[in-house]
Design a protein around this motif. Structure first.
Motif, PDB file in Angstrom:
ATOM      1  N   GLN A  10      -2.017   4.616  -5.828  1.00  0.00           N
ATOM      2  CA  GLN A  10      -1.315   5.505  -6.764  1.00  0.00           C
ATOM      3  C   GLN A  10      -0.174   6.216  -6.050  1.00  0.00           C
ATOM      4  OE1 GLN A  10      -4.114   8.281  -8.407  1.00  0.00           O
ATOM      5  NE2 GLN A  10      -5.021   6.790  -9.787  1.00  0.00           N
ATOM      6  N   PHE A  11      -0.464   6.725  -4.858  1.00  0.00           N
ATOM      7  CA  PHE A  11       0.566   7.422  -4.086  1.00  0.00           C
ATOM      8  C   PHE A  11       1.748   6.496  -3.804  1.00  0.00           C
ATOM      9  CE2 PHE A  11       2.371   7.860   0.165  1.00  0.00           C
ATOM     10  CZ  PHE A  11       3.100   9.022  -0.028  1.00  0.00           C
ATOM     11  N   LEU A  12       1.484   5.273  -3.341  1.00  0.00           N
ATOM     12  CA  LEU A  12       2.568   4.356  -2.982  1.00  0.00           C
ATOM     13  C   LEU A  12       3.385   3.926  -4.199  1.00  0.00           C
ATOM     14  CD1 LEU A  12       0.704   2.221  -0.329  1.00  0.00           C
ATOM     15  CD2 LEU A  12       2.610   3.794   0.082  1.00  0.00           C
ATOM     16  N   VAL A  13       2.746   3.785  -5.348  1.00  0.00           N
ATOM     17  CA  VAL A  13       3.456   3.404  -6.563  1.00  0.00           C
ATOM     18  C   VAL A  13       4.330   4.561  -7.061  1.00  0.00           C
ATOM     19  CG1 VAL A  13       3.101   2.810  -9.001  1.00  0.00           C
ATOM     20  CG2 VAL A  13       1.826   1.614  -7.227  1.00  0.00           C
ATOM     21  N   ALA A  14       3.873   5.806  -6.862  1.00  0.00           N
ATOM     22  CA  ALA A  14       4.577   6.976  -7.391  1.00  0.00           C
ATOM     23  C   ALA A  14       5.588   7.585  -6.411  1.00  0.00           C
ATOM     24  CB  ALA A  14       3.567   8.043  -7.796  1.00  0.00           C
ATOM     25  N   ALA A  15       5.421   7.368  -5.119  1.00  0.00           N
ATOM     26  CA  ALA A  15       6.296   8.008  -4.121  1.00  0.00           C
ATOM     27  C   ALA A  15       7.726   7.500  -4.261  1.00  0.00           C
ATOM     28  CB  ALA A  15       5.782   7.722  -2.714  1.00  0.00           C
ATOM     29  N   PRO A  16       8.700   8.402  -4.144  1.00  0.00           N
ATOM     30  CA  PRO A  16      10.093   7.958  -4.205  1.00  0.00           C
ATOM     31  C   PRO A  16      10.421   7.026  -3.029  1.00  0.00           C
ATOM     32  CG  PRO A  16       9.934  10.359  -4.340  1.00  0.00           C
ATOM     33  CD  PRO A  16       8.574   9.845  -3.997  1.00  0.00           C
ATOM     34  N   LEU A  17      11.202   5.996  -3.305  1.00  0.00           N
ATOM     35  CA  LEU A  17      11.675   5.151  -2.205  1.00  0.00           C
ATOM     36  C   LEU A  17      12.444   6.027  -1.240  1.00  0.00           C
ATOM     37  CD1 LEU A  17      12.780   1.924  -4.101  1.00  0.00           C
ATOM     38  CD2 LEU A  17      10.627   2.387  -2.926  1.00  0.00           C
ATOM     39  N   GLY A  18      12.297   5.762   0.040  1.00  0.00           N
ATOM     40  CA  GLY A  18      12.924   6.585   1.065  1.00  0.00           C
ATOM     41  C   GLY A  18      11.968   7.595   1.680  1.00  0.00           C
ATOM     42  N   THR A  19      10.774   7.759   1.080  1.00  0.00           N
ATOM     43  CA  THR A  19       9.769   8.666   1.622  1.00  0.00           C
ATOM     44  C   THR A  19       9.246   8.100   2.935  1.00  0.00           C
ATOM     45  OG1 THR A  19       9.098   9.330  -0.600  1.00  0.00           O
ATOM     46  CG2 THR A  19       7.524   9.764   1.163  1.00  0.00           C
ATOM     47  N   ARG A  20       9.100   8.949   3.945  1.00  0.00           N
ATOM     48  CA  ARG A  20       8.497   8.515   5.214  1.00  0.00           C
ATOM     49  C   ARG A  20       6.986   8.539   5.028  1.00  0.00           C
ATOM     50  NH1 ARG A  20       7.756  10.860  10.775  1.00  0.00           N
ATOM     51  NH2 ARG A  20       7.975   9.070  12.146  1.00  0.00           N
ATOM     52  N   VAL A  21       6.338   7.414   5.323  1.00  0.00           N
ATOM     53  CA  VAL A  21       4.912   7.256   5.043  1.00  0.00           C
ATOM     54  C   VAL A  21       4.180   6.644   6.227  1.00  0.00           C
ATOM     55  CG1 VAL A  21       5.239   6.980   2.552  1.00  0.00           C
ATOM     56  CG2 VAL A  21       5.231   4.952   4.017  1.00  0.00           C
ATOM     57  N   VAL A  22       2.870   6.825   6.211  1.00  0.00           N
ATOM     58  CA  VAL A  22       1.985   6.041   7.062  1.00  0.00           C
ATOM     59  C   VAL A  22       0.995   5.375   6.114  1.00  0.00           C
ATOM     60  CG1 VAL A  22       0.408   7.965   7.575  1.00  0.00           C
ATOM     61  CG2 VAL A  22       0.501   5.992   9.104  1.00  0.00           C
ATOM     62  N   VAL A  23       0.816   4.064   6.300  1.00  0.00           N
ATOM     63  CA  VAL A  23      -0.052   3.270   5.431  1.00  0.00           C
ATOM     64  C   VAL A  23      -1.066   2.543   6.310  1.00  0.00           C
ATOM     65  CG1 VAL A  23      -0.160   1.405   3.731  1.00  0.00           C
ATOM     66  CG2 VAL A  23       1.845   2.914   3.798  1.00  0.00           C
ATOM     67  N   ARG A  24      -2.347   2.759   6.039  1.00  0.00           N
ATOM     68  CA  ARG A  24      -3.407   2.024   6.742  1.00  0.00           C
ATOM     69  C   ARG A  24      -3.876   0.912   5.806  1.00  0.00           C
ATOM     70  NH1 ARG A  24      -7.412   5.108  10.271  1.00  0.00           N
ATOM     71  NH2 ARG A  24      -5.546   4.855  11.533  1.00  0.00           N
ATOM     72  N   TYR A  25      -3.930  -0.308   6.351  1.00  0.00           N
ATOM     73  CA  TYR A  25      -4.305  -1.441   5.514  1.00  0.00           C
ATOM     74  C   TYR A  25      -5.128  -2.443   6.310  1.00  0.00           C
ATOM     75  CZ  TYR A  25      -0.195  -3.644   7.692  1.00  0.00           C
ATOM     76  OH  TYR A  25       0.717  -4.142   8.592  1.00  0.00           O
ATOM     77  N   GLN A  26      -5.834  -3.277   5.566  1.00  0.00           N
ATOM     78  CA  GLN A  26      -6.735  -4.256   6.156  1.00  0.00           C
ATOM     79  C   GLN A  26      -5.956  -5.465   6.673  1.00  0.00           C
ATOM     80  OE1 GLN A  26      -9.418  -5.280   2.987  1.00  0.00           O
ATOM     81  NE2 GLN A  26     -10.246  -3.213   2.861  1.00  0.00           N
ATOM     82  N   ILE A  27      -6.354  -5.929   7.849  1.00  0.00           N
ATOM     83  CA  ILE A  27      -5.873  -7.197   8.402  1.00  0.00           C
ATOM     84  C   ILE A  27      -7.112  -7.973   8.840  1.00  0.00           C
ATOM     85  CG2 ILE A  27      -3.617  -6.331   9.138  1.00  0.00           C
ATOM     86  CD1 ILE A  27      -4.797  -6.149  12.005  1.00  0.00           C
ATOM     87  N   GLU A  28      -6.937  -9.228   9.153  1.00  0.00           N
ATOM     88  CA  GLU A  28      -8.074 -10.008   9.622  1.00  0.00           C
ATOM     89  C   GLU A  28      -8.630  -9.351  10.883  1.00  0.00           C
ATOM     90  OE1 GLU A  28      -8.920 -14.456  11.278  1.00  0.00           O
ATOM     91  OE2 GLU A  28      -7.488 -14.247   9.637  1.00  0.00           O
ATOM     92  N   GLY A  29      -9.888  -9.012  10.860  1.00  0.00           N
ATOM     93  CA  GLY A  29     -10.525  -8.414  12.030  1.00  0.00           C
ATOM     94  C   GLY A  29     -10.481  -6.899  12.073  1.00  0.00           C
ATOM     95  N   GLY A  30      -9.920  -6.226  11.061  1.00  0.00           N
ATOM     96  CA  GLY A  30      -9.918  -4.771  11.115  1.00  0.00           C
ATOM     97  C   GLY A  30      -8.848  -4.122  10.256  1.00  0.00           C
ATOM     98  N   LEU A  31      -8.313  -3.039  10.794  1.00  0.00           N
ATOM     99  CA  LEU A  31      -7.292  -2.258  10.098  1.00  0.00           C
ATOM    100  C   LEU A  31      -6.091  -2.061  11.010  1.00  0.00           C
ATOM    101  CD1 LEU A  31      -9.616   0.558   8.687  1.00  0.00           C
ATOM    102  CD2 LEU A  31      -8.678  -1.349   7.404  1.00  0.00           C
ATOM    103  N   THR A  32      -4.938  -1.800  10.412  1.00  0.00           N
ATOM    104  CA  THR A  32      -3.737  -1.455  11.178  1.00  0.00           C
ATOM    105  C   THR A  32      -2.921  -0.470  10.354  1.00  0.00           C
ATOM    106  OG1 THR A  32      -1.940  -2.351  12.521  1.00  0.00           O
ATOM    107  CG2 THR A  32      -2.247  -3.329  10.332  1.00  0.00           C
TER     108      THR A  32
END
Length: 82
Positions: A10-32
């Protein structure tokens, strides 16, 4: 009726483009993490411009996301001592 998204998506869909963000997401073997400027959103994906490259992240793999303050100014190169 649009689907109900979990809070990080929800946050990523609503945040204005240009916002500085940190996003944690799943990758094979864990998170990054991707830290940078939110520069795009299309078809279930978001794009974060990091220092190294644009990172395209499927929203379905996002487990956390938030806005962060602007990066501090870079320090000048050290001068050798005389």
């Amino acid at each position: 009726m649009s689907p109900v998204l979990p809070p990080p998506q929800q946050f990523l869909v609503a945040a204005p483009l240009g916002t500085r963000v940190v996003v944690r997401y799943q990758i094979e073997g864990g998170l990054t993490d991707a830290l940078g400027e939110l520069v795009g959103r299309t078809g279930g994906l978001c794009t974060v411009r990091t220092r190294r490259a644009d990172v395209v992240i499927p929203l379905a793999l996002v487990v956390a996301a938030k806005a962060i303050p602007p990066a501090p100014p870079r320090r000048a190169a050290r001068q050798p001592r005389p």
